[in-house]
Design a protein around this motif. Structure first.
Motif, PDB file in Angstrom:
ATOM      1  N   LEU A  64       0.828  -1.200   0.000  1.00 46.17           N
ATOM      2  CA  LEU A  64       0.000   0.000   0.000  1.00 46.17           C
ATOM      3  C   LEU A  64       0.867   1.256   0.000  1.00 46.17           C
ATOM      4  O   LEU A  64       1.909   1.323   0.654  1.00 46.17           O
ATOM      5  N   ARG A  65       0.392   2.250  -0.718  1.00 43.84           N
ATOM      6  CA  ARG A  65       1.098   3.534  -0.793  1.00 43.84           C
ATOM      7  C   ARG A  65       0.523   4.490   0.246  1.00 43.84           C
ATOM      8  O   ARG A  65      -0.693   4.653   0.355  1.00 43.84           O
ATOM      9  N   ILE A  66       1.407   5.143   0.983  1.00 38.48           N
ATOM     10  CA  ILE A  66       0.990   6.133   1.974  1.00 38.48           C
ATOM     11  C   ILE A  66       0.924   7.502   1.307  1.00 38.48           C
ATOM     12  O   ILE A  66       1.870   7.932   0.634  1.00 38.48           O
ATOM     13  N   ASP A  67      -0.181   8.183   1.502  1.00 40.28           N
ATOM     14  CA  ASP A  67      -0.366   9.532   0.968  1.00 40.28           C
ATOM     15  C   ASP A  67       0.356  10.510   1.891  1.00 40.28           C
ATOM     16  O   ASP A  67      -0.175  10.921   2.919  1.00 40.28           O
ATOM     17  N   GLN A  68       1.571  10.869   1.511  1.00 44.35           N
ATOM     18  CA  GLN A  68       2.396  11.731   2.366  1.00 44.35           C
ATOM     19  C   GLN A  68       1.767  13.104   2.568  1.00 44.35           C
ATOM     20  O   GLN A  68       1.809  13.663   3.673  1.00 44.35           O
ATOM     21  N   ASP A  69       1.196  13.662   1.536  1.00 39.19           N
ATOM     22  CA  ASP A  69       0.557  14.978   1.660  1.00 39.19           C
ATOM     23  C   ASP A  69      -0.588  14.926   2.666  1.00 39.19           C
ATOM     24  O   ASP A  69      -0.768  15.848   3.471  1.00 39.19           O
ATOM     25  N   TYR A  70      -1.369  13.854   2.606  1.00 42.05           N
ATOM     26  CA  TYR A  70      -2.457  13.702   3.572  1.00 42.05           C
ATOM     27  C   TYR A  70      -1.910  13.597   4.989  1.00 42.05           C
ATOM     28  O   TYR A  70      -2.444  14.216   5.912  1.00 42.05           O
ATOM     29  N   LEU A  71      -0.855  12.825   5.173  1.00 39.73           N
ATOM     30  CA  LEU A  71      -0.268  12.659   6.503  1.00 39.73           C
ATOM     31  C   LEU A  71       0.179  14.006   7.064  1.00 39.73           C
ATOM     32  O   LEU A  71      -0.130  14.348   8.214  1.00 39.73           O
ATOM     33  N   VAL A  72       0.894  14.775   6.259  1.00 37.09           N
ATOM     34  CA  VAL A  72       1.418  16.066   6.726  1.00 37.09           C
ATOM     35  C   VAL A  72       0.281  17.052   6.998  1.00 37.09           C
ATOM     36  O   VAL A  72       0.274  17.750   8.028  1.00 37.09           O
ATOM     37  N   THR A  73      -0.694  17.110   6.105  1.00 36.41           N
ATOM     38  CA  THR A  73      -1.820  18.024   6.301  1.00 36.41           C
ATOM     39  C   THR A  73      -2.605  17.660   7.555  1.00 36.41           C
ATOM     40  O   THR A  73      -3.028  18.540   8.327  1.00 36.41           O
ATOM     41  N   THR A  74      -2.808  16.371   7.787  1.00 37.45           N
ATOM     42  CA  THR A  74      -3.513  15.926   8.986  1.00 37.45           C
ATOM     43  C   THR A  74      -2.749  16.316  10.242  1.00 37.45           C
ATOM     44  O   THR A  74      -3.331  16.785  11.221  1.00 37.45           O
ATOM     45  N   LEU A  75      -1.443  16.141  10.223  1.00 45.47           N
ATOM     46  CA  LEU A  75      -0.624  16.535  11.374  1.00 45.47           C
ATOM     47  C   LEU A  75      -0.720  18.036  11.617  1.00 45.47           C
ATOM     48  O   LEU A  75      -0.832  18.476  12.774  1.00 45.47           O
ATOM     49  N   GLN A  76      -0.684  18.826  10.568  1.00 45.26           N
ATOM     50  CA  GLN A  76      -0.807  20.268  10.730  1.00 45.26           C
ATOM     51  C   GLN A  76      -2.126  20.637  11.396  1.00 45.26           C
ATOM     52  O   GLN A  76      -2.167  21.493  12.296  1.00 45.26           O
ATOM     53  N   ARG A  77      -3.208  19.997  10.988  1.00 47.52           N
ATOM     54  CA  ARG A  77      -4.515  20.288  11.580  1.00 47.52           C
ATOM     55  C   ARG A  77      -4.557  19.888  13.053  1.00 47.52           C
ATOM     56  O   ARG A  77      -5.097  20.611  13.891  1.00 47.52           O
ATOM     57  N   LEU A  78      -3.998  18.745  13.375  1.00 45.50           N
ATOM     58  CA  LEU A  78      -4.014  18.278  14.758  1.00 45.50           C
ATOM     59  C   LEU A  78      -3.192  19.190  15.663  1.00 45.50           C
ATOM     60  O   LEU A  78      -3.596  19.503  16.793  1.00 45.50           O
ATOM     61  N   LEU A  79      -2.035  19.620  15.191  1.00 45.92           N
ATOM     62  CA  LEU A  79      -1.177  20.484  16.005  1.00 45.92           C
ATOM     63  C   LEU A  79      -1.838  21.831  16.283  1.00 45.92           C
ATOM     64  O   LEU A  79      -1.541  22.470  17.297  1.00 45.92           O
ATOM     65  N   ALA A  80      -2.723  22.260  15.408  1.00 46.76           N
ATOM     66  CA  ALA A  80      -3.377  23.561  15.574  1.00 46.76           C
ATOM     67  C   ALA A  80      -4.470  23.537  16.638  1.00 46.76           C
ATOM     68  O   ALA A  80      -4.983  24.602  17.008  1.00 46.76           O
ATOM     69  N   ILE A  81      -4.812  22.349  17.142  1.00 55.27           N
ATOM     70  CA  ILE A  81      -5.897  22.229  18.124  1.00 55.27           C
ATOM     71  C   ILE A  81      -5.296  22.015  19.508  1.00 55.27           C
ATOM     72  O   ILE A  81      -4.672  20.979  19.751  1.00 55.27           O
ATOM     73  N   PRO A  82      -5.465  22.936  20.447  1.00 58.80           N
ATOM     74  CA  PRO A  82      -4.939  22.726  21.804  1.00 58.80           C
ATOM     75  C   PRO A  82      -5.602  21.516  22.446  1.00 58.80           C
ATOM     76  O   PRO A  82      -6.825  21.352  22.359  1.00 58.80           O
ATOM     77  N   SER A  83      -4.788  20.653  23.096  1.00 55.59           N
ATOM     78  CA  SER A  83      -5.387  19.464  23.717  1.00 55.59           C
ATOM     79  C   SER A  83      -4.574  18.945  24.896  1.00 55.59           C
ATOM     80  O   SER A  83      -4.271  17.751  24.951  1.00 55.59           O
TER      81      SER A  83
END
Length: 373
Positions: free
Chosen positions: A4-23
């Motif tokens: 299976l191929r990992i969508d690197q752009d999706y991984l990075v974008t998802t990480l950016q969104r998660l980091l923007a949310i205080p938790s």
């Protein structure tokens, strides 16, 4: 098993969104809802516990014995300990981290009824023009820092009028930076990078739609940083659990900076012999860069699950993390390698068929530990 191929752009974008949310632990509702939104986009059903831990499910050919992959959504943070006479705030950490990394941090204080204030955590002796060399010699402890709010307050009465209270949560700005060469710098990569890798692996599986042998639960916990971990989100059918967390880049460690690291033992003891070696062989078979490591001062979600009485095989797989619980750095190659391992693990059959029942006869117990598996 499909490659299976990992969508690197999706991984990075998802990480950016998660980091923007205080938790920080105890203030995780928003990040829980964000992960729920992402699971819905991927077409993966999920449920929430009372406090918000997430249990999602990728359906397999059969539902039991199933497996789980787990990471935590909560991060380090701080809490207001007391209101000070000078209009500043005494703070204590949420989770285990050094005040050395709190000094100079920009933060948000979250109070009752949706109120929030910006501020900075400073050492008590913050001005070199006033304290001269004493700035360099003061101790590094949480008693030696205070929080300065960006408000016109200079005493306890002003703080009270503002609405600040003891017990208000403090979220520290992550200050993420994603470089073109693949390096990622940010607070709280532990464990939002792990969460992003799991979601990227899940996306690869859903996109390819392979026939997976057993259900795979994606578990996202909300109190790992204070030691609770996976003790409250499992159910009895889980026979194998892979925890996903950070691997420390430091002298004396063997963590891979650009691959995945299989942890053989943390402070709670060794991980399951058979499951860890299954993952090692999977890395070799799939050409995934990997190393093995042992962590002295480390406790993962798996430890809490075992201590809660769950009789399951556990393992820990890690992305690279330099400066853990401080100014953290990883590389996208490590996150992609981790996601690849997880995507291929989801497609593997259970290690032992006997694991479908909690108790069984000796005749079907594995006899391979001192032989080649």
């Amino acid at each position: 098993m499909q490659r299976l191929r990992i969508d690197q752009d999706y991984l990075v974008t998802t990480l950016q969104r998660l980091l923007a949310i205080p938790s920080p632990t105890g203030l995780t509702d928003s990040v829980v809802l964000a992960v729920g939104d992402e699971l819905e986009r991927l077409g993966i059903p999920y449920e929430l516990t009372r406090r918000g831990a997430v249990r999602a499910n990728i359906q397999g050919v059969r539902y039991s014995p199933d497996r789980a992959i787990i990471a935590h959504l909560d991060t380090l943070g701080a809490i207001v300990k007391s209101l000070k006479d000078n209009g500043r705030l005494e703070v204590l950490p949420i989770g285990t981290w050094s005040s050395r990394f709190a000094e100079g941090a920009r933060v948000t204080v979250y109070g009752d009824e949706g109120r929030a204030w910006r501020g900075t955590i400073l050492p008590l002796k913050a001005s070199g023009h006033t304290f001269n060399e004493a700035v360099d010699t003061q101790p590094t402890t949480w008693e030696q820092v205070e929080l300065r709010l960006d408000e016109e307050v200079h005493d306890i009465a002003g703080l009270t009028r503002l609405g600040v209270n003891i017990g208000d949560h403090i979220a520290v700005d992550p200050n993420p930076e994603f470089l073109p060469n693949g390096f990622i710098n940010s607070r709280f990569l532990d464990d939002k990078a792990g969460v992003a890798a799991i979601l990227a692996a899940a996306k690869a599986v859903k996109d390819a739609d392979p026939r997976i042998p057993v259900d795979c639960h994606l578990l996202f916990t909300i109190s790992e940083e204070v030691g609770v971990g996976a003790s409250h989100v499992l159910h009895g059918d889980v026979a194998e659990m892979v925890s996903v967390d950070n691997g420390t880049i430091a002298p004396g460690q063997n963590t891979s900076e650009y691959g995945v690291t299989i942890c053989m033992q943390d402070s709670s003891g060794p991980f399951d012999w058979h499951l860890t070696r299954r993952l090692l062989k999977l890395c070799e078979a799939c050409g995934i860069e990997y190393t093995r490591d042992v962590f002295r001062y480390y406790r993962s979600d798996g430890a809490a699950a075992l201590e809660a009485g769950n009789d399951i095989r556990t393992s820990l797989v890690c992305f690279a993390c330099d400066g853990s619980h401080g100014w953290e750095r990883t590389h996208v190659k490590s996150l992609v390698a981790l996601a690849e391992l997880l995507a291929h693990y989801i497609q593997m059959p259970p290690i032992f068929e006997r694991d479908k029942v909690p108790l069984g006869p000796r005749s079907d117990f594995p006899d391979v530990q001192l032989q080649d598996d």
